[in-house]
Enzyme design. Structure first.
Site, PDB file in Angstrom:
ATOM      1  N   SER A 265     -10.478   0.118   4.054  1.00 16.80           N
ATOM      2  CA  SER A 265      -9.614  -0.216   5.190  1.00 16.80           C
ATOM      3  C   SER A 265      -8.981   1.062   5.727  1.00 16.80           C
ATOM      4  O   SER A 265      -8.334   1.790   4.983  1.00 16.80           O
ATOM      5  CB  SER A 265      -8.513  -1.187   4.763  1.00 16.80           C
ATOM      6  OG  SER A 265      -9.085  -2.429   4.453  1.00 16.80           O
TER       7      SER A 265
ATOM      8  N   GLU B 234      -4.097   3.937   6.537  1.00 17.18           N
ATOM      9  CA  GLU B 234      -4.066   3.656   5.095  1.00 17.18           C
ATOM     10  C   GLU B 234      -4.853   4.749   4.366  1.00 17.18           C
ATOM     11  O   GLU B 234      -4.472   5.209   3.292  1.00 17.18           O
ATOM     12  CB  GLU B 234      -4.671   2.277   4.795  1.00 17.18           C
ATOM     13  CG  GLU B 234      -4.702   1.958   3.300  1.00 17.18           C
ATOM     14  CD  GLU B 234      -5.083   0.512   3.000  1.00 17.18           C
ATOM     15  OE1 GLU B 234      -4.754  -0.383   3.809  1.00 17.18           O
ATOM     16  OE2 GLU B 234      -5.717   0.272   1.952  1.00 17.18           O
TER      17      GLU B 234
ATOM     18  N   ARG C 190       0.822  -1.231   0.000  1.00 21.36           N
ATOM     19  CA  ARG C 190       0.000   0.000   0.000  1.00 21.36           C
ATOM     20  C   ARG C 190       0.856   1.282   0.000  1.00 21.36           C
ATOM     21  O   ARG C 190       0.478   2.292   0.591  1.00 21.36           O
ATOM     22  CB  ARG C 190      -0.938   0.041   1.214  1.00 21.36           C
ATOM     23  CG  ARG C 190      -1.961  -1.044   1.257  1.00 21.36           C
ATOM     24  CD  ARG C 190      -2.984  -1.011   0.126  1.00 21.36           C
ATOM     25  NE  ARG C 190      -3.838  -2.161   0.214  1.00 21.36           N
ATOM     26  CZ  ARG C 190      -3.575  -3.340  -0.367  1.00 21.36           C
ATOM     27  NH1 ARG C 190      -2.515  -3.495  -1.151  1.00 21.36           N
ATOM     28  NH2 ARG C 190      -4.391  -4.353  -0.212  1.00 21.36           N
TER      29      ARG C 190
HETATM   30  C1  LIG Z   1     -15.690  -0.371   0.164  1.00 28.21           C
HETATM   31  C2  LIG Z   1     -14.225  -0.177  -0.114  1.00 28.21           C
HETATM   32  C3  LIG Z   1     -13.426  -1.283  -0.371  1.00 28.21           C
HETATM   33  C4  LIG Z   1     -12.053  -1.114  -0.641  1.00 28.21           C
HETATM   34  N1  LIG Z   1     -11.295  -2.225  -0.893  1.00 28.21           N
HETATM   35  C5  LIG Z   1      -9.986  -2.081  -1.211  1.00 28.21           C
HETATM   36  C6  LIG Z   1      -9.164  -3.225  -1.521  1.00 28.21           C
HETATM   37  O1  LIG Z   1      -9.598  -4.353  -1.524  1.00 28.21           O
HETATM   38  N2  LIG Z   1      -7.867  -3.007  -1.828  1.00 28.21           N
HETATM   39  C7  LIG Z   1      -7.316  -1.761  -1.856  1.00 28.21           C
HETATM   40  O2  LIG Z   1      -6.130  -1.629  -2.153  1.00 28.21           O
HETATM   41  N3  LIG Z   1      -8.056  -0.669  -1.547  1.00 28.21           N
HETATM   42  C8  LIG Z   1      -9.374  -0.799  -1.241  1.00 28.21           C
HETATM   43  N4  LIG Z   1     -10.124   0.315  -0.942  1.00 28.21           N
HETATM   44  C9  LIG Z   1      -9.469   1.646  -0.905  1.00 28.21           C
HETATM   45  C10 LIG Z   1      -9.495   2.405  -2.230  1.00 28.21           C
HETATM   46  O3  LIG Z   1     -10.541   1.952  -3.077  1.00 28.21           O
HETATM   47  C11 LIG Z   1      -8.160   2.267  -2.984  1.00 28.21           C
HETATM   48  O4  LIG Z   1      -7.099   2.819  -2.216  1.00 28.21           O
HETATM   49  C12 LIG Z   1      -8.194   2.994  -4.326  1.00 28.21           C
HETATM   50  O5  LIG Z   1      -7.028   2.651  -5.057  1.00 28.21           O
HETATM   51  C13 LIG Z   1      -8.302   4.514  -4.207  1.00 28.21           C
HETATM   52  O6  LIG Z   1      -8.590   5.049  -5.488  1.00 28.21           O
HETATM   53  P1  LIG Z   1      -9.361   6.456  -5.634  1.00 28.21           P
HETATM   54  O7  LIG Z   1      -9.487   6.749  -7.075  1.00 28.21           O
HETATM   55  O8  LIG Z   1     -10.631   6.418  -4.863  1.00 28.21           O
HETATM   56  O9  LIG Z   1      -8.310   7.427  -4.952  1.00 28.21           O
HETATM   57  P2  LIG Z   1      -8.571   8.542  -3.820  1.00 28.21           P
HETATM   58  O10 LIG Z   1      -9.172   7.899  -2.610  1.00 28.21           O
HETATM   59  O11 LIG Z   1      -9.304   9.687  -4.402  1.00 28.21           O
HETATM   60  O12 LIG Z   1      -7.059   8.967  -3.500  1.00 28.21           O
HETATM   61  C14 LIG Z   1      -6.220   8.042  -2.836  1.00 28.21           C
HETATM   62  C15 LIG Z   1      -4.769   8.500  -3.009  1.00 28.21           C
HETATM   63  O13 LIG Z   1      -4.400   8.348  -4.375  1.00 28.21           O
HETATM   64  C16 LIG Z   1      -3.890   9.577  -4.876  1.00 28.21           C
HETATM   65  N5  LIG Z   1      -4.270   9.678  -6.292  1.00 28.21           N
HETATM   66  C17 LIG Z   1      -5.479   9.521  -6.853  1.00 28.21           C
HETATM   67  N6  LIG Z   1      -5.413   9.682  -8.189  1.00 28.21           N
HETATM   68  C18 LIG Z   1      -4.116   9.955  -8.474  1.00 28.21           C
HETATM   69  C19 LIG Z   1      -3.397  10.236  -9.669  1.00 28.21           C
HETATM   70  N7  LIG Z   1      -3.992  10.283 -10.876  1.00 28.21           N
HETATM   71  N8  LIG Z   1      -2.065  10.494  -9.589  1.00 28.21           N
HETATM   72  C20 LIG Z   1      -1.434  10.462  -8.388  1.00 28.21           C
HETATM   73  N9  LIG Z   1      -2.060  10.203  -7.232  1.00 28.21           N
HETATM   74  C21 LIG Z   1      -3.384   9.953  -7.263  1.00 28.21           C
HETATM   75  C22 LIG Z   1      -4.534  10.659  -4.014  1.00 28.21           C
HETATM   76  O14 LIG Z   1      -3.738  11.833  -3.994  1.00 28.21           O
HETATM   77  C23 LIG Z   1      -4.566   9.970  -2.656  1.00 28.21           C
HETATM   78  O15 LIG Z   1      -3.307  10.083  -2.019  1.00 28.21           O
HETATM   79  C24 LIG Z   1     -11.491   0.177  -0.667  1.00 28.21           C
HETATM   80  C25 LIG Z   1     -12.301   1.292  -0.419  1.00 28.21           C
HETATM   81  C26 LIG Z   1     -13.658   1.123  -0.159  1.00 28.21           C
HETATM   82  C27 LIG Z   1     -14.508   2.326   0.083  1.00 28.21           C
END
Ligand SMILES: Cc1cc2nc3c(=O)[nH]c(=O)nc-3n(C[C@H](O)[C@H](O)[C@H](O)COP(=O)(O)OP(=O)(O)OC[C@H]3O[C@@H](n4cnc5c(N)ncnc54)[C@H](O)[C@@H]3O)c2cc1C
Length: 317
Positions: free
Chosen positions: A231, A301, A182
């Site tokens: 998480s 996280e 992560r």
């Molecule tokens: C119900 C649920 C289940 C989940 N299950 C998992 C799982 O199984 N595994 C897992 O790993 N995660 C899980 N997550 C967490 C989340 O979905 C992941 O971390 C996901 O990758 C975040 O993507 P996002 O587009 O929502 O990013 P955001 O939440 O909007 O941002 C997260 C981070 O990524 C950065 N970011 C976003 N886009 C970019 C970009 N284009 N360039 C550089 N940095 C960027 C942001 O600055 C921030 O630091 C879950 C979340 C929820 C709500």
């Protein structure tokens, strides 16, 4: 004009920003752009038209203006005072997806992970199925090294494109991402714009079955229909965060309308009307009690961005 809350000054910042082909909005609410549905506005929200627009904007942006990029906010807690500076959210100009020779999938970073999993399925490509369960964008997956079911982004990534704070457009190989659990060690200022993934030959029926299983497992084990950030804490080496939280007696514990999920106690839920401060305080209380009961320090996280209510952008920028 100074906003009534006195915290950020979007109109003044807007007046200092370079011209763009995309969209700039002063004091844009962010709560609706995150899963938790809490938090204050972006001082300015920028939706670039495409990578060149993003690069030209960053090259011309005064160096002291803070920049924060967000995906679909599934791993994000936006604090109640909002986010000083420019918040960048990638949209249509970053949503192309294509399947290439050699079982590869190329995707813009605004593409939801699930779409990459589906494109792979439609083309008989195995190995990318785990993305079905992560409700974020490819940008979020690249930055978080998102993973599930024993696979992580680092296992399938060939390389990525990005734009840095100076507006330089760069290509990165997998090694440049310096991935661990992560965590991505590539420079923090990089905004990822595109990714290339390597899959492997697969049987469509089997892939479809695996995706169905993932969907069912998620529904059973996680509060996927709640206002949550997924998480909350990383699993410490050799431990499960949810077990430590459970052992500390925190399952169902609440601060205001923020509650530890009964279903999966590494998930925090906004039951309706919670503030970001409630959610963060709940997280910190969990950390305190877990440290007390197990001696282990949990690491967030969930990414927390912005300033608490009552702080001004100028004080913290
Ligand atoms: C119900 C649920 C289940 C989940 N299950 C998992 C799982 O199984 N595994 C897992 O790993 N995660 C899980 N997550 C967490 C989340 O979905 C992941 O971390 C996901 O990758 C975040 O993507 P996002 O587009 O929502 O990013 P955001 O939440 O909007 O941002 C997260 C981070 O990524 C950065 N970011 C976003 N886009 C970019 C970009 N284009 N360039 C550089 N940095 C960027 C942001 O600055 C921030 O630091 C879950 C979340 C929820 C709500």
């Amino acid at each position: 004009m100074r906003p009534a809350n006195g915290r950020i000054d979007g109109e003044a910042l807007l007046a200092r920003l370079p011209e763009v082909r995309g969209r700039l909005v002063a004091e844009a609410p962010l709560s609706g752009l995150t899963w938790f549905r809490v938090g204050g506005p972006a001082e300015v929200l920028f939706t670039p038209a495409d990578e060149d627009d993003l690069a030209a904007f960053l090259a011309a942006l005064p160096g002291e203006v803070p920049v924060t990029v967000i995906g679909v906010g599934s791993n994000l807690l936006v604090r109640d005072g909002g986010v000083p500076g420019v918040v960048i959210r990638l949209g249509r100009g970053f949503s192309a997806i294509s399947v290439e020779e050699g079982y590869r999938v190329r995707a813009g970073t605004a593409v939801p992970d699930v779409k990459v999993a589906r494109a792979a399925l439609d083309n008989g490509i195995a190995g990318l199925t785990f993305l079905r369960g992560i409700p974020g964008t490819i940008g979020g997956a690249l930055r978080m090294n998102g993973g599930a079911y024993g696979r992580e982004t680092k296992d399938v990534l060939i390389g990525a494109r990005a734009v840095d704070r100076q507006g330089r457009q760069v290509s990165l190989a997998l090694e440049d991402m310096h991935y661990s659990y992560r965590h991505c060690g590539a420079p923090d200022d990089l905004i990822f714009t595109e990714a290339l993934f390597q899959g492997e030959p697969g049987d469509s029926d089997r892939i479809a079955e695996a995706m169905r299983e993932i969907t069912e497992a998620r529904e059973q084990s996680q509060p996927v229909r709640s206002r949550t950030g997924g998480s909350t804490f990383k699993n410490p080496p050799g431990e499960k965060a949810w077990q430590l939280i459970d052992a500390a007696g925190m399952r169902g514990f609440a601060v205001g309308a923020a509650r530890v999920s009964e279903k999966h106690c590494n998930f925090l839920i906004n039951e309706g009307g919670a503030t970001a401060a409630d959610i963060e305080a709940l997280g910190e209380e969990i950390r305190r009690r877990v440290r007390e009961t197990s001696g282990i320090a949990l690491d967030w996280e969930i990414r927390r961005i912005g300033v608490p209510a009552g702080e001004t952008a100028r004080e913290t920028a």
